[in-house]
Each structure stands twice: as C-alpha cells, then as structure tokens.
Design a protein around this motif. Structure first.
Motif, PDB file in Angstrom:
ATOM      1  N   SER A 175      50.684  21.643  -5.215  1.00 54.69           N
ATOM      2  CA  SER A 175      50.038  20.483  -5.179  1.00 54.69           C
ATOM      3  C   SER A 175      48.845  20.479  -5.900  1.00 54.69           C
ATOM      4  CB  SER A 175      50.072  19.675  -4.019  1.00 54.69           C
ATOM      5  OG  SER A 175      49.194  18.572  -4.015  1.00 54.69           O
ATOM      6  N   LEU A 176      48.257  20.083  -6.842  1.00 58.27           N
ATOM      7  CA  LEU A 176      47.135  20.007  -7.271  1.00 58.27           C
ATOM      8  C   LEU A 176      45.944  18.902  -7.027  1.00 58.27           C
ATOM      9  CD1 LEU A 176      47.641  21.079 -11.188  1.00 58.27           C
ATOM     10  CD2 LEU A 176      46.857  22.347  -9.306  1.00 58.27           C
ATOM     11  N   ASP A 177      45.822  18.813  -5.652  1.00 54.59           N
ATOM     12  CA  ASP A 177      45.049  17.662  -4.969  1.00 54.59           C
ATOM     13  C   ASP A 177      43.540  18.223  -5.309  1.00 54.59           C
ATOM     14  OD1 ASP A 177      47.253  16.291  -3.935  1.00 54.59           O
ATOM     15  OD2 ASP A 177      47.278  17.824  -2.357  1.00 54.59           O
ATOM     16  N   PRO A 178      42.635  17.119  -5.630  1.00 53.70           N
ATOM     17  CA  PRO A 178      41.278  17.432  -5.779  1.00 53.70           C
ATOM     18  C   PRO A 178      40.358  17.895  -4.631  1.00 53.70           C
ATOM     19  CG  PRO A 178      41.919  15.265  -6.825  1.00 53.70           C
ATOM     20  CD  PRO A 178      43.232  15.950  -5.938  1.00 53.70           C
ATOM     21  N   ARG A 179      39.647  18.480  -4.957  1.00 57.28           N
ATOM     22  CA  ARG A 179      38.740  19.264  -3.800  1.00 57.28           C
ATOM     23  C   ARG A 179      37.397  18.645  -4.114  1.00 57.28           C
ATOM     24  NH1 ARG A 179      42.768  21.756  -0.471  1.00 57.28           N
ATOM     25  NH2 ARG A 179      44.183  22.174  -1.967  1.00 57.28           N
TER      26      ARG A 179
ATOM     27  N   ARG B 250      38.565  14.241 -14.848  1.00 54.96           N
ATOM     28  CA  ARG B 250      38.949  13.047 -14.643  1.00 54.96           C
ATOM     29  C   ARG B 250      38.904  12.306 -15.802  1.00 54.96           C
ATOM     30  NH1 ARG B 250      39.884  11.472  -9.484  1.00 54.96           N
ATOM     31  NH2 ARG B 250      39.075  12.324  -8.058  1.00 54.96           N
TER      32      ARG B 250
ATOM     33  N   THR C 214      48.868  19.897 -16.238  1.00 55.00           N
ATOM     34  CA  THR C 214      49.164  20.421 -14.863  1.00 55.00           C
ATOM     35  C   THR C 214      50.661  21.028 -14.561  1.00 55.00           C
ATOM     36  OG1 THR C 214      49.814  18.217 -14.226  1.00 55.00           O
ATOM     37  CG2 THR C 214      47.649  18.584 -14.065  1.00 55.00           C
TER      38      THR C 214
ATOM     39  N   GLU D  86      50.930  24.601 -12.993  1.00 50.70           N
ATOM     40  CA  GLU D  86      51.958  24.994 -11.945  1.00 50.70           C
ATOM     41  C   GLU D  86      53.309  25.648 -11.980  1.00 50.70           C
ATOM     42  OE1 GLU D  86      53.009  20.632 -11.272  1.00 50.70           O
ATOM     43  OE2 GLU D  86      51.458  20.270  -9.748  1.00 50.70           O
TER      44      GLU D  86
ATOM     45  N   ARG E 268      37.798  13.702  -2.013  1.00 57.90           N
ATOM     46  CA  ARG E 268      38.675  14.445  -0.576  1.00 57.90           C
ATOM     47  C   ARG E 268      39.983  14.743  -1.149  1.00 57.90           C
ATOM     48  NH1 ARG E 268      34.005  15.683   1.696  1.00 57.90           N
ATOM     49  NH2 ARG E 268      32.603  14.087   2.197  1.00 57.90           N
ATOM     50  N   GLY E 269      40.401  15.855  -0.565  1.00 57.16           N
ATOM     51  CA  GLY E 269      41.754  16.295  -0.936  1.00 57.16           C
ATOM     52  C   GLY E 269      42.324  17.050   0.043  1.00 57.16           C
ATOM     53  N   GLY E 270      43.535  17.136   0.236  1.00 52.25           N
ATOM     54  CA  GLY E 270      44.138  17.944   1.147  1.00 52.25           C
ATOM     55  C   GLY E 270      44.827  19.182   0.614  1.00 52.25           C
ATOM     56  N   GLU E 271      45.626  20.018   1.530  1.00 56.81           N
ATOM     57  CA  GLU E 271      46.441  20.962   0.956  1.00 56.81           C
ATOM     58  C   GLU E 271      47.707  20.704   0.464  1.00 56.81           C
ATOM     59  OE1 GLU E 271      45.986  24.284   0.995  1.00 56.81           O
ATOM     60  OE2 GLU E 271      43.988  24.130   1.520  1.00 56.81           O
TER      61      GLU E 271
END
Length: 140
Positions: free
Chosen positions: A2-6, A90, A104, A108, A137-140
């Motif tokens: 997953s390419l969740d933003p940090r 973005r 992406t 991946e 905010r992003g998660g694992e």
C-alpha cells in the motif's frame, strides 16, 4: 503493498534512519511535474539512470528491477536495502490520474520483485503536505 501517504516528518526520519543503516536512499520530488515526460525526466535524474533510459513505463520498471546498470563499486548493489521517498506528488496525481495509477503500479511491481526475489528490499514511501498545508496522515 500500500502506498499510503505519510507526514513529511516521517519521510525525513525514514530517510535518515535508512541512510544510517547503510541503505541507498532516493528522494523523488515530483513538485511541479505536470506531464508523463516530466515525470520520467524527474525519475531518471533522481535515480541517476544511464543514458539508455527510454523515458517510458517499461524503461522505468527495468531500471527499478535490473540494477546491473549501476557502476561497479557503488554502494547500491551491496546496500542492505533501498528506500525511495516520493514527495510533492499530489498535483500530478490529481491532474494525471491514469498516469499516476500506472506509476504506482510500476513502483508496487518493483517492490514485489525485490521482496519475492530475496534480494535487498526496495521500500517506497509517499509523503506530502495535505491540501490545507498540513501533513497527511497515513497508515501501514
């Protein structure tokens, strides 16, 4: 994957930690990139790919999974891992949604290649300021 933003602070910390651990690190800043051609130029510059880099999706995929183009004696072939931090993405993602999706997918696929191949891992992180100027905010 997953390419969740940090948050950008987390990206900076991850880059510093990876460098301290001997990893090869690349910050790929896409701020101001508005076309596929500009994206490919920015990728080529950040990754320091050789002259044969064709500036297309296949060439980018090849550069990320076949590191034989790296000069002998560089730290990358012997690095315990590789971290690519993508920032400023973005605007491109909004303006060129289809190309962002392809980009992406290439990232991946490269991450999966290195994970499944048993070599030094490739980690890709996205980081950027949120639309209001705050952090995302992003998660694992």
């Amino acid at each position: 994957m997953s390419l969740d933003p940090r948050p950008l602070e987390a990206i900076d910390a991850a880059l510093a930690d990876a460098e301290a651990a001997g990893w090869l690190t690349v910050r790929l800043d896409l701020a101001g990139v508005r076309s596929k051609a500009a994206l490919m130029r920015r990728c080529g510059d950040a990754l320091r790919v050789p002259g044969w880099f064709g500036g297309n999706w296949d060439a980018l995929a090849d550069a990320l999974i076949d590191l034989s183009w790296l000069p002998a004696g560089t730290e990358a072939p012997d690095a315990p891992g590789r971290l690519v931090a993508v920032t400023g993405w973005r605007e491109f993602a909004r303006a060129r949604a289809g190309e962002w999706e392809t980009f992406t997918e290439v990232l991946e696929s490269a991450v999966e290649f290195w994970r499944d191949g048993g070599g030094a891992p490739l980690v890709v992180l996205l980081g950027d300021a949120g639309p209001s100027g705050g952090t995302v905010r992003g998660g694992e």
